[in-house]
Scaffold this motif. Structure first.
Motif, short mmCIF file in Angstrom:
data_model
loop_
_atom_site.label_atom_id
_atom_site.label_comp_id
_atom_site.label_asym_id
_atom_site.label_seq_id
_atom_site.Cartn_x
_atom_site.Cartn_y
_atom_site.Cartn_z
N HIS A 218 0.81 -1.22 0.00
CA HIS A 218 0.00 0.00 0.00
C HIS A 218 0.84 1.27 0.00
O HIS A 218 0.60 2.18 -0.81
CB HIS A 218 -0.96 0.00 1.20
N ALA A 219 1.81 1.36 0.90
CA ALA A 219 2.61 2.59 0.99
C ALA A 219 3.40 2.86 -0.29
O ALA A 219 3.35 3.98 -0.81
CB ALA A 219 3.55 2.51 2.21
N PRO A 220 4.15 1.88 -0.84
CA PRO A 220 4.85 2.19 -2.09
C PRO A 220 3.92 2.46 -3.27
O PRO A 220 4.27 3.22 -4.17
CB PRO A 220 5.71 0.94 -2.33
N LEU A 221 2.72 1.87 -3.26
CA LEU A 221 1.76 2.19 -4.31
C LEU A 221 1.32 3.65 -4.23
O LEU A 221 1.24 4.35 -5.24
CB LEU A 221 0.53 1.27 -4.20
N VAL A 222 1.01 4.10 -3.02
CA VAL A 222 0.57 5.48 -2.82
C VAL A 222 1.64 6.48 -3.26
O VAL A 222 1.34 7.55 -3.78
CB VAL A 222 0.19 5.70 -1.34
N ARG A 223 2.91 6.10 -3.09
CA ARG A 223 4.01 7.01 -3.42
C ARG A 223 4.59 6.76 -4.81
O ARG A 223 5.56 7.40 -5.22
CB ARG A 223 5.12 6.88 -2.37
N ARG A 224 3.98 5.84 -5.55
CA ARG A 224 4.48 5.50 -6.89
C ARG A 224 4.40 6.71 -7.81
O ARG A 224 3.35 7.36 -7.89
CB ARG A 224 3.64 4.35 -7.44
#
Length: 415
Positions: A218-224
């Protein structure tokens, strides 16, 4: 002197830089391991002797040959590399198949980023059964082609190896797609956190289909970077409130994505309200900070240094940032607490080695509970291979062993 009964005398000849090649070759078969090791380290030793020593019964002798041969590679010009002696390549191939992990690891570390390393040797190391050997090569080697990487992924590499591939600079779209199709949660997490990886929109859609069941994504997706509007809307429907706030505060969303996000948030708030519970996402309105805001942005390293100076750089602060996927701040915080340069901290984490990451957390004065989370979340080490606490709370290694782990990266013991 080479026929002396005293090994110390024979070793003196073996170490001397001006000893003739024929004498060095003679001493390569010496009965004393210390003499053979001296021959292995001597730059003047003929390749025939090096090949003999690459098959020596003593690990320390084979390790010395690996270090010497690997040191010679960067000094070769492109023309010399193309004409490299067959015996030198044969030495490297022999060492790459050595039964001792230590020997193969020395070779992998030395050849990992050389543009003129032999392709066959690199391919052998990249498929090694030990993560400490294959990981440096998979992460760094420019010799590996997309075809090599795809084949390694298809054949199911050792646990943790796919995360190293996912963390390479400029992962191609084809390799990224192969990683996304795998069942390796840690590798997909690493791929999403790799800003230089080329992830096609259809690959991203495939990841989003499974993302609700994989919280670490979730976190790396949000910051992608460059999130499509459809992806933004889908993320807003299932990520935690803290990450939704991060998504709302992004300033690089195009108008279509911002509209999709606003609609998704309205629907989410509406559902929560119909259930009788108010929702407070906090922070700025959808679309980013208010217009005209000139609030300065503090760099992760500056924030870590400030909190450390103020005595507020606590384990809970680092753990919260780790959960949110703020990798840069966590690395900076570990650097401050351990007094190890952030570049070395990043290198330790990048090895995906459970013992090295655990030793780093120990040096930073953090609990084994945090070290376990750092292994899973920060280094993307699979749960099956991550180190567990001894007796529930204690570090599983001795202090001396953890110091040794750090010394491998050039970290000196604290005074």
């Amino acid at each position: 002197m080479v026929r002396s009964a005293d090994p110390a005398v024979r070793r003196k000849v073996a170490e001397h830089p001006k000893t003739r090649p024929e004498l060095l070759y003679f001493l390569a078969a010496d009965a004393a391991a210390e003499v053979r090791r001296a021959i292995a380290t001597n730059a003047g030793t003929p390749r025939q002797a090096d090949l003999m020593l690459a098959k020596d019964r003593e690990v320390m002798v084979r390790s010395a040959v690996a270090q010497k041969i690997a040191r010679l590679m960067p000094e070769l010009s492109a023309n010399q590399a193309a004409q490299i002696e067959k015996l030198t390549v044969e030495c490297l191939e022999t060492l790459a198949r050595d039964q001792a992990t230590e020997v193969r690891g020395i070779l992998a570390e030395a050849l990992k980023d050389l543009p003129n390393a032999p392709h066959g040797v690199i391919n052998t190391l990249a498929r090694d059964v030990e993560l400490s050997v294959c990981s440096p090569v998979l992460l760094n080697s420019p010799i590996l082609t997309d075809e090599d990487l795809a084949d390694i992924i298809m054949k199911g590499p050792v646990s943790g190896a796919m995360s190293a591939i996912a963390s390479r600079r400029n992962v191609s779209a084809a390799v990224a797609d192969a990683i996304a199709r795998s069942d390796d949660e840690a590798a997909v997490t690493a791929l999403l956190g790799n800003a230089s990886a080329q992830v096609r929109e259809d690959t991203l859609d495939r990841i989003l289909d499974r993302a609700p069941q994989h919280e670490p994504w979730h976190a790396p997706l949000v910051r992608r970077p460059r999130l499509p509007a459809r992806a933004v809307a889908r993320l807003a429907s299932f990520v935690a409130d803290g990450l939704l706030k991060v998504l709302q505060n992004r300033e690089d969303l195009d108008p279509a994505a911002a509209r999709e996000l606003a609609e998704a948030v309205r629907q989410r708030v509406g559902k929560a309200a119909s259930g009788g519970g108010p929702v407070d996402f906090g922070g700025d309105p959808v679309g980013g900070p208010a217009a005209g805001s000139d609030k300065p942005t503090e760099r992760p390293s500056d924030r870590a240094a400030r909190l450390f100076k103020e005595g507020k750089l606590t384990e809970s602060v680092l753990e919260g940032s780790m959960v949110e996927g703020d990798r840069a701040f966590v690395l900076a915080g570990l650097s401050e607490l351990s007094q190890i340069p952030v570049a070395i901290v990043d290198r330790i984490i990048g090895t995906h080695a459970p013992r090295a990451v655990t030793a780093l957390c120990w040096r930073a004065g953090l609990t084994m509970r945090f070290a376990r989370q750092a292994q899973l979340r920060l280094a993307q080490i699979p749960p099956k291979t991550a180190l567990n606490a001894r007796d529930g709370t204690h570090y599983p290694m001795s202090d001396d062993e953890m110091r040794w782990q750090l010394e491998f990266f050039g970290v000196e013991a604290k005074a």
